[in-house]
Structures are given as C-alpha cells and as structure tokens.
Design an enzyme around this catalytic site. Structure first.
Site, mmCIF file in Angstrom:
data_model
loop_
_atom_site.group_PDB
_atom_site.id
_atom_site.type_symbol
_atom_site.label_atom_id
_atom_site.label_comp_id
_atom_site.label_asym_id
_atom_site.label_seq_id
_atom_site.Cartn_x
_atom_site.Cartn_y
_atom_site.Cartn_z
ATOM 1 N N ASP A 32 0.838 -1.114 0.018
ATOM 2 C CA ASP A 32 -0.036 -0.077 0.004
ATOM 3 C C ASP A 32 0.920 1.327 -0.131
ATOM 4 O OD1 ASP A 32 -2.691 0.985 0.314
ATOM 5 O OD2 ASP A 32 -1.687 2.088 2.097
ATOM 6 N N LYS A 66 -2.289 6.048 -4.585
ATOM 7 C CA LYS A 66 -3.510 6.899 -4.180
ATOM 8 C C LYS A 66 -3.082 8.165 -4.816
ATOM 9 C CE LYS A 66 -3.744 4.810 0.168
ATOM 10 N NZ LYS A 66 -2.337 4.277 0.515
#
Length: 308
Positions: A32, A66
């Site tokens: 992530d 992101k």
C-alpha cells in the site's frame, strides 16, 4: 487481493526500501503506497531490486497507489498517476484510490499540497470519471476510494461506471464502524484498514489517543493464544472480512504481522473485542486538519475538519 498488506505510511526514506525488501522476503505480496508519503522512488527502487534478484515478478505483487487531494483536477489525474508510476518504475497499478474525499487547488506534481491548502472546485464525480479512464487505458486494474463515509460512498456507487473496488478507512477495535463496513461488504466493496492497530504508540504520542495495544482485554486474549497484542487486533479485523495494512520497519514485526493464519479467535473473544468500540474516530490517517492553516479555507484555529 492478498488479505494482509505492507503499509508504507510514516516510513522514512532511508528505512522504507530495506523494509519493503524484508517484507517481500517474509511473504508479503500486497503493498500500500501513496504519492503524498514522499517515498515512492525508494519503494520503487526496492521493487526493482526484488525483480532483478528474482525474489518476485511484477505479476506476483498487488500494488495500490493513491491520488492526492491537490491532484483532483480532471486533466491532472492521469498526470498524477503517470508521475507515481514513473517514480515506482511500474507500468500499472493493481488498484488506485482517491486518497481523501476533498479536492484542493493543484500545487504541482512534485509538491503535493500540505499547508495553506485551498479547496478546489472539481466535483468528486468528475475526479472519479477521470479515474475510470485510467482503467480504460490499462494504467489501473481497479479503482477505489479512501476515507469515504457511508452516504458519500453510496452517492458514488450509484453513479460509477467502473465499480468502486475498495474503501480504505480507519477501523480498529476502538472504532469498528459496523454500518460502513457492512455497507461496503453488501456492495462487494473491499474494506481495507489503514490503521488496524489504532495508530499504536505513534498516535498516542502525537494526539494522546488511547492505544488498543495496551488494552487489558486485548492483552489477555494475546496471552491465552501465546501471540502478540498486534496479532489479536489484526486477526479481529480479518475475521470481520477486512483487509489489514500493518506497518513496521522492524524485521521481526514485519514477519509477526503476517503470521495471522495459524490461530482463530472464538466467538466470545470476537464479542469482547467488539465491545471495546468507542464509536470515536481518532483521526489516525491523519485527517488533513492542519493542512489548511495559513490559507483562506482555514475555519478554526486547529484547521478545517473535512469530516465535520
């Protein structure tokens, strides 16, 4: 998507590369990342080393990126995605998320806004449409969101052409968020917990929030299973159908946080842990509250709370 990911938030540039390599060696296959963390190039160098050494192939990994708040403009979205992919030395993201449900004025790809940040004028649905085009172009295999509350997420679900694949949120034993979690699961939206340990000691030091790792209920269950308090907290989320994103740069913790499948919490233990819910957000992402200070859209001395 692997159910346990390695998180890179709060990882210093000189630590994150070696830690990512250790995580790959330990068996992590889900990573992530986020542009605003400021460590994409270091993470990318670690990936390239792992590929060159034959530890893994690109297709073995599930990599999440992101889109930052100041990159929401429709023409900026593809540039921001490409910028992150170039930093990482990758051709595509397995998943790409809107980091927060707020648009700020663009401040440059190399300088993501944080401080005197100003609200932008791009509607969230327009940003999502630009994200959908990234899927069409093969730059992202799937797209989703992060830090979306239930009704804002439902509004997106009713309009999305490409399905919302994920909502990455703050959730832990002190903030179980059953309505939001169960809504996501009912709509086949994966829930990932970006602060599965409640922020731990770092949040206690920064915001003076309670640390669930120190909770007597958690520690008693850990003792009964001969495991760590962190493993209890992570397993609690896994048994609720939630993907967990623990983070550590310590080798023994990296390995421990992945060792979650040799035990199971019983019904009483799950009930006792659920009973710890305080129904209070500890803003552990953190909330970009103080990023507004010094700018025209700062509405309190502490900043602007976008979740008010």
């Amino acid at each position: 998507m692997p159910a346990v990911a390695y998180g890179t938030f709060r990882s210093e540039n000189n630590e994150v590369g070696p830690a990512v390599l250790e995580a790959i060696k330990a068996g992590y296959r889900h990573f992530d990342l986020a542009h605003v963390y400021g460590n994409e190039k270091q993470v990318g160098a670690a990936f390239q080393q792992a590929f060159e050494e034959g530890l893994v192939k690109r297709e073995d990994l599930f990599i999440t990126g992101k889109l930052w708040n100041s990159d929401h403009d429709v023409d900026i979205v593809p540039q921001a995605c490409d910028h992150s992919l170039n930093n990482l030395g990758l051709d595509y993201f397995d998943m790409y998320l809107i980091h927060f449900p707020v648009a700020w004025k663009h401040t440059g790809l190399e300088t993501p806004s944080w401080g005197a940040s100003e609200l932008g004028d791009t509607p969230l649905i327009d940003t999502w449409r630009a994200m959908e085009k990234l899927v069409d172009a093969g730059k992202c295999r799937s797209i989703g969101v992060s830090n979306y509350p239930l009704m804002l997420l439902h509004d997106l679900v009713t309009q999305a052409r490409v399905p919302v694949s994920c909502n990455q949120i703050e959730t832990h034993v002190y903030y179980t968020r059953e309505s939001l979690v169960n809504y996501c699961l009912s709509r086949n939206i994966c829930v990932t917990a970006h602060t599965p340990l409640g922020g731990g000691a770092a949040n206690k030091e920064t915001w003076n929030t309670p640390n669930p790792l120190e909770d007597s209920v958690v520690q008693e269950i850990a003792k009964n299973h001969d495991i760590s308090a962190a493993q209890v907290l992570l397993r609690f989320l896994l048994q609720r159908g939630i993907v967990v994103l623990p983070k550590s740069v310590k080798t023994h913790r990296i390995k421990e946080n992945l060792d979650l499948f040799g035990f199971e919490l019983n019904d009483k233990e799950m009930k006792d842990l659920s009973g710890l819910d305080k129904y209070v957000s500890y803003k552990t992402n953190p909330n970009p509250l103080n990023a507004f200070i010094g700018g025209p859209d700062c509405f309190t001395e502490a900043g602007t709370d976008i979740f008010d």
